[in-house]
Design an enzyme around this catalytic site. Structure first.
Site, mmCIF file in Angstrom:
data_model
loop_
_atom_site.group_PDB
_atom_site.id
_atom_site.type_symbol
_atom_site.label_atom_id
_atom_site.label_comp_id
_atom_site.label_asym_id
_atom_site.label_seq_id
_atom_site.Cartn_x
_atom_site.Cartn_y
_atom_site.Cartn_z
ATOM 1 N N ALA A 153 16.433 78.497 45.534
ATOM 2 C CA ALA A 153 16.944 77.260 46.294
ATOM 3 C C ALA A 153 15.702 76.383 46.460
ATOM 4 O O ALA A 153 14.782 76.879 46.598
ATOM 5 C CB ALA A 153 17.233 77.699 47.666
ATOM 6 N N LYS A 154 16.108 75.307 46.163
ATOM 7 C CA LYS A 154 14.942 74.127 46.129
ATOM 8 C C LYS A 154 14.485 73.817 47.626
ATOM 9 O O LYS A 154 14.946 72.621 47.924
ATOM 10 C CB LYS A 154 15.244 73.169 45.214
ATOM 11 C CG LYS A 154 13.980 72.418 44.694
ATOM 12 C CD LYS A 154 14.378 71.458 43.673
ATOM 13 C CE LYS A 154 13.354 70.158 43.201
ATOM 14 N NZ LYS A 154 12.223 70.773 43.043
#
Ligand code: PMP
Length: 327
Positions: free
Chosen positions: A177-178
């Protein structure tokens, strides 16, 4: 054609990137509307600001002088990843991928951007409350756009060093996940590398395998094969990473292997390069003071760079479906 002619070197680097021309307000998408960037403000109470509970994307738009067109690169994949990141942070998005793409294009049009640019969508916990958690919070999506040149020098081979900071683990802060807050890990690594005289950091996993750079995925060439760490080695599943894998296999006919990489394997590589939306394709000439190949941009790295810049500027018919025109 020389690299200087081919690559977008005339545009200022990220930290010097100018605003759009002053007679043209730059818009942002904020709280469901397009507003001048200067009006898009959040409270210091905002959860995402206090705890890093946001997710984001980094997308490039490339101006084609010959087509008089601004092409955005792989919007679908970027906005799908934004959805994936949001889901991991328990923020189901109401805006679908197609709607986000439409907002991205509308934002560029309203801001009348006619040069290389960077778009940063962000979905963040917008509740103004104290209390660290993921549940029972509101979230919102914003998008900003700015003119953008090179993020890192790609006309020479970079000197990189293995970081003393390990890459965050999937069971602690998932790199898949960024996540805005996760970038403190990248910031520690990048600053340490620069203060030690390197251009960029290479982070290892807790097991000691090569994971990625501070904001780039990692590739090396050994025995003519292109090798990159698997997505299970705590990296961001880069859009440029899958782009390079496709171009290397389909266009250059290379074997691409996804497997864990040991630290000293890097020292034996004939070529190394880093990939990312910001970095694009950044060749590496030294790792931990060990020369890679002849220390200059390697032949495969150079071929991939040139091909990549042709693709993103709409010069390769086969890959035009990766581009969304603005005008
Ligand atoms: N890893 C990290 C940590 C990054 O921040 C980035 C940049 N988004 C990348 C890899 C490369 O990803 P992409 O090619 O999708 O930009």
């Amino acid at each position: 054609m020389t690299t200087a002619e081919k690559l977008p070197v005339s545009i200022p680097s990220a930290d010097q990137a100018p605003d759009a021309p002053s007679n043209q307000p730059v818009y942002s998408y904020f709280q469901g509307q397009f507003v001048p960037l200067a009006e898009a403000k959040i409270s210091i109470m905002t959860h995402g600001f206090a705890y890093g509970t946001g997710v984001f994307e980094g997308i490039r738009g490339y101006w084609s002088e010959s087509d008089q067109q601004l092409y955005f690169f792989r919007l679908q994949e970027h906005y799908e990843r934004l959805h994936q990141s949001s889901k991991i942070l328990l923020m189901p998005m109401t805006l679908g991928v197609e709607e986000l793409i439409a907002l991205n294009i509308e934002l560029a049009r309203r801001s009348n951007i006619r040069q290389d640019c960077y778009v940063r969508p962000c979905t963040y916990k917008s509740s103004e409350v104290i209390g660290v958690r993921l549940h029972n919070l509101q979230h919102d999506t914003s998008i900003i756009i700015q003119a953008f040149g090179n993020y890192i020098d790609i006309d020479r081979a970079l000197h990189v060093g293995v970081s003393s900071w390990r890459r965050v683990d999937d069971n602690a802060v998932p790199a898949r996940a960024k996540i805005t807050g996760a970038y403190i890990n990248s910031a520690f690594a990048k600053t340490e590398a620069m203060q030690n005289g390197f251009d960029e950091a290479i982070m290892l996993t807790h097991e000691g395998h090569v994971s990625e750079g501070s904001a780039e995925n990692f590739f090396m060439v050994r025995d003519g094969k292109l090798i990159t760490p698997p997505v299970t080695d705590n990296l961001l599943e880069g859009v440029t990473r899958v782009t390079v894998i496709e171009l290397a296999e389909r266009v250059l006919g290379l074997d691409v292997v996804e497997r864990s990489i040991d630290r000293t394997e890097m020292y034996s590589a004939s070529e190394i390069f880093l990939t990312g939306t910001g970095a694009q394709i950044a060749p590496v000439g030294e790792v931990d003071h060990r020369q890679i190949g002849d220390g200059k941009i390697g032949p495969i790295s150079r071929k991939l760079q040139l091909l990549y810049f042709d693709v993103v500027r709409g010069k390769v018919a086969q890959y035009k479906h990766w581009l969304t025109p603005t005008y």
